[in-house]
Design an enzyme around this catalytic site. Structure first.
Site, PDB file in Angstrom:
ATOM      1  CB  CYS A 154      77.292  46.071  -2.601  1.00  0.00           C
ATOM      2  SG  CYS A 154      78.097  46.115  -0.989  1.00  0.00           S
ATOM      3  CG  HIS A 200      71.916  48.865  -3.565  1.00  0.00           C
ATOM      4  ND1 HIS A 200      72.458  47.601  -3.634  1.00  0.00           N
ATOM      5  CD2 HIS A 200      72.791  49.604  -2.833  1.00  0.00           C
ATOM      6  CE1 HIS A 200      73.603  47.574  -2.985  1.00  0.00           C
ATOM      7  NE2 HIS A 200      73.838  48.773  -2.484  1.00  0.00           N
ATOM      8  CD  GLU A 206      67.994  52.005  -4.996  1.00  0.00           C
ATOM      9  OE1 GLU A 206      67.733  51.114  -5.816  1.00  0.00           O
ATOM     10  OE2 GLU A 206      68.344  51.762  -3.815  1.00  0.00           O
ATOM     11  CE  LYS A 235      71.291  45.166  -0.483  1.00  0.00           C
ATOM     12  NZ  LYS A 235      70.690  45.333  -1.835  1.00  0.00           N
ATOM     13  CG  HIS A 292      74.117  44.949   1.816  1.00  0.00           C
ATOM     14  ND1 HIS A 292      74.322  44.199   0.673  1.00  0.00           N
ATOM     15  CD2 HIS A 292      74.598  46.194   1.526  1.00  0.00           C
ATOM     16  CE1 HIS A 292      74.897  44.943  -0.243  1.00  0.00           C
ATOM     17  NE2 HIS A 292      75.070  46.159   0.247  1.00  0.00           N
ATOM     18  CG  PHE A 331      81.790  50.712  -0.269  1.00  0.00           C
ATOM     19  CD1 PHE A 331      80.536  51.270  -0.118  1.00  0.00           C
ATOM     20  CD2 PHE A 331      82.510  50.395   0.877  1.00  0.00           C
ATOM     21  CE1 PHE A 331      80.003  51.521   1.141  1.00  0.00           C
ATOM     22  CE2 PHE A 331      81.986  50.626   2.143  1.00  0.00           C
ATOM     23  CZ  PHE A 331      80.734  51.189   2.282  1.00  0.00           C
TER      24      PHE A 331
END
Length: 421
Positions: free
Chosen positions: A171, A311, A322, A343, A348, A407
Site C-alpha cells: 500500500c 495513511h 500512525e 480514505k 483504500h 504490508f
C-alpha cells in the site's frame, strides 16, 4: 527563508500534471469537489456476486468506459488495472501539456506500480485452462498479466523512451513510485517521469482473503459510513480501486516550456519496520523514521508542516500505530498539525492510494482547503489527533505531508510545498 531552495546543487522537482480515476470520480476536479463536500464513494459490490461473503462493500470506479477511450480491441487486451493506469496517465500528461510527441521523449520516463498486479487475467486464464483446455488460453494472457504492463502501456501509448519501471511495496507503492521518480530527476537521469500507482483488485479471491484476515469492514448495511479512520467504532478498511498518477518534472525543464506548476516535491522518506508481514510496529518506529527522513530531505522541521494526509486505513492497528508515530515526530498535542484521512471517502486504493492522496495534498496546497475525515462520530482516546472531522476546513497550508504504509513493513512519506509561481 524560501525552503524550496534548500539545496542549490540538486535539481528541484515539481508537479506539472495530475490524473485520477477512483470511487469519487473520473478526474481530478470531480474527485476534489467530492472530497471537499464530504461525499462518499463506498457502496455494495457490483462486480461479482457477494452471497456468502463476510464483506460485501467496496469503493468501485463507476462510469468508466474503456471501450470508448481505447476502442473495443485494445480495451479487451488490457487488464482493468492497466486501463485505469493508462486513463489516469493520459489525464496527467494532458494537464502537463505533454500528451503529444516532442523531441525529448528519451528524457521522459515512467514509474508506475501496483500492489496487487493484474489479477483478473490470471484468474480468467486459469479458469479457461481448467474448463476449456490449454489450447484455449489467450495468446494475450502473458502480456496482460505481467506486473509491468501498466507502466509499459503508458510508455508505448505516449512514446516515452526513458527508463520505464514498475515497483510494488504493497500500500506504499504509489508513494514510493513518486519518491523514486523524484530521485531519478534530481540525479539528472531524466527530466520528466509519469509516476504513481493503480490497482483493481475487487475480486472474489481478494475480498475473501482480506476478509478472512479480519482486515475489512463488515458494515455491509451502511456502506457510506463503513470507512471511519481514527473512529472508536472502526472495524476495518474498505477496499477501493483506481489510479492516481502525477507528472513530475525538473523545475528548470518545466519553466523552459512555460508549464503550469501545481506544487513542488520537497522530501521523500522510505523505511522498513522489519517486524511483521501484515501488522505495523505498534510504536510506529518505522513510520517515525520515514517521516523524519522526509523532513530532513526537505530541510524542514516538524513545526513547518501545516497538514498531514494520513495513511488512516480505518483498521484498529494502523490508526493507533500512525497516531503514535505522528505524536513522536511532532511532539506535544498543540504542535501536531491537522491530520485527515481521505480514505474515509474513497476507501483504500491499495497500491494506488498514495497517488490519489498526493493529488489531494496538492489540491490542499493550491486551494487552502483541508479535506475532512468523514464518518468520525466516536473519538478514540488512543487516536486523539485533530482529524478535521466531517467538514472541510480552510487553512493556510504551505507545506504538507502524505503518509503511506504497507504490508511487509513498508513506510513511505512525501512532503510537498505550495507552488509560489
Amino acid at each position: 527563508m524560501d525552503k524550496s531552495n534548500h539545496d542549490a546543487t540538486r535539481r528541484r522537482v515539481v508537479v506539472t500534471g495530475m490524473g485520477t480515476l477512483n470511487p469519487l470520480g473520473l478526474d481530478v476536479a470531480t474527485t476534489w469537489d467530492a472530497l471537499v463536500q464530504g461525499r462518499n464513494g463506498i457502496g455494495r459490490i457490483t462486480q461479482f456476486d457477494t452471497t456468502g461473503f463476510k464483506c460485501r462493500i467496496a469503493g468501485e470506479v463507476t462510469g468508466f468506459d474503456p471501450v470508448a477511450l481505447f476502442g473495443a480491441k485494445d480495451a479487451r487486451r488490457m487488464a482493468r488495472v492497466t486501463q485505469l493506469a493508462l486513463a489516469a496517465a493520459g489525464q496527467a500528461l494532458a494537464a502537463a501539456g505533454l500528451e503529444s510527441v516532442t523531441p525529448d521523449r528519451e528524457r521522459m520516463g515512467v514509474l508506475v506500480g501496483s500492489a496487487m498486479g493484474n489479477l483478473d487475467p490470471v484468474i480468467d486464464g486459469q479458469t479457461t485452462l481448467t474448463e476449456r483446455g490449454a489450447d484455449r488460453v489467450s495468446p494475450f494472457f502473458v502480456p496482460m498479466m505481467l506486473s509491468d504492463t501498466p507502466a509499459a502501456m503508458i510508455s508505448i501509448r505516449y512514446g516515452l523512451r526513458g527508463p520505464v519501471l514498475s515497483l510494488a511495496t504493497a500500500c506504499a507503492t504509489a508513494t514510493d513510485a513518486i519518491g523514486q521518480a523524484a530521485t531519478m530527476i534530481r540525479q539528472g537521469i531524466v527530466d520528466v517521469v509519469v509516476a504513481g500507482g493503480a490497482d483493481a483488485a475487487i475480486l472474489p479471491v481478494t475480498v475473501a482473503g482480506f476478509s478472512n484476515m479480519g482486515a475489512l469492514s463488515t458494515r455491509n448495511d451502511d456502506p457510506a459510513t463503513a470507512s471511519r479512520p481514527f473512529d472508536r467504532e472502526r472495524d476495518g478498511f474498505v477496499m477501493g480501486e483506481g489510479a492516481g498518477i502525477l507528472v513530475l518534472e525538473a523545475l528548470d525543464h518545466a519553466q523552459s516550456r512555460g508549464a503550469e506548476i501545481y506544487g513542488e516535491l520537497l522530501g521523500y522518506g522510505a523505511t522498513a519496520d522489519a517486524y511483521h508481514i501484515s501488522s505495523p510496529a505498534e510504536d510506529g518506529e518505522g513510520a517515525i523514521r520515514a517521516m523524519r527522513t522526509a523532513l530532513a530531505d526537505a530541510t524542514l522541521q516538524p513545526e513547518d508542516i501545516d497538514y498531514i494526509n494520513a495513511h488512516g486505513t480505518s483498521t484498529i492497528l494502523n490508526d493507533r500505530s500512525e497516531t503514535a508515530a505522528i505524536k513522536a515526530v511532532f511532539g506535544g498535542q498543540a504542535a501536531i498539525p491537522p491530520v485527515s484521512s481521505t480514505k474515509s471517502a474513497h476507501g483504500h486504493l491499495l497500491g494506488a492510494a498514495g497517488g490519489l492522496e498526493a493529488i489531494a495534498v496538492l489540491q490542499t496546497l493550491a486551494t487552502g482547503i483541508i479535506p475532512p475525515t468523514i464518518n468520525y462520530t466516536n473519538p478514540d482516546p488512543e487516536c486523539d489527533l485533530d482529524v478535521v472531522p466531517n467538514t472541510a476546513r480552510t487553512a493556510s497550508v504551505r507545506w504538507a505531508m502524505s503518509n503511506s504504509f504497507g504490508f511487509g513493513g513498508h513506510n513511505a512519506v512525501l512532503i510537498f510545498g505550495r507552488s509560489e509561481g
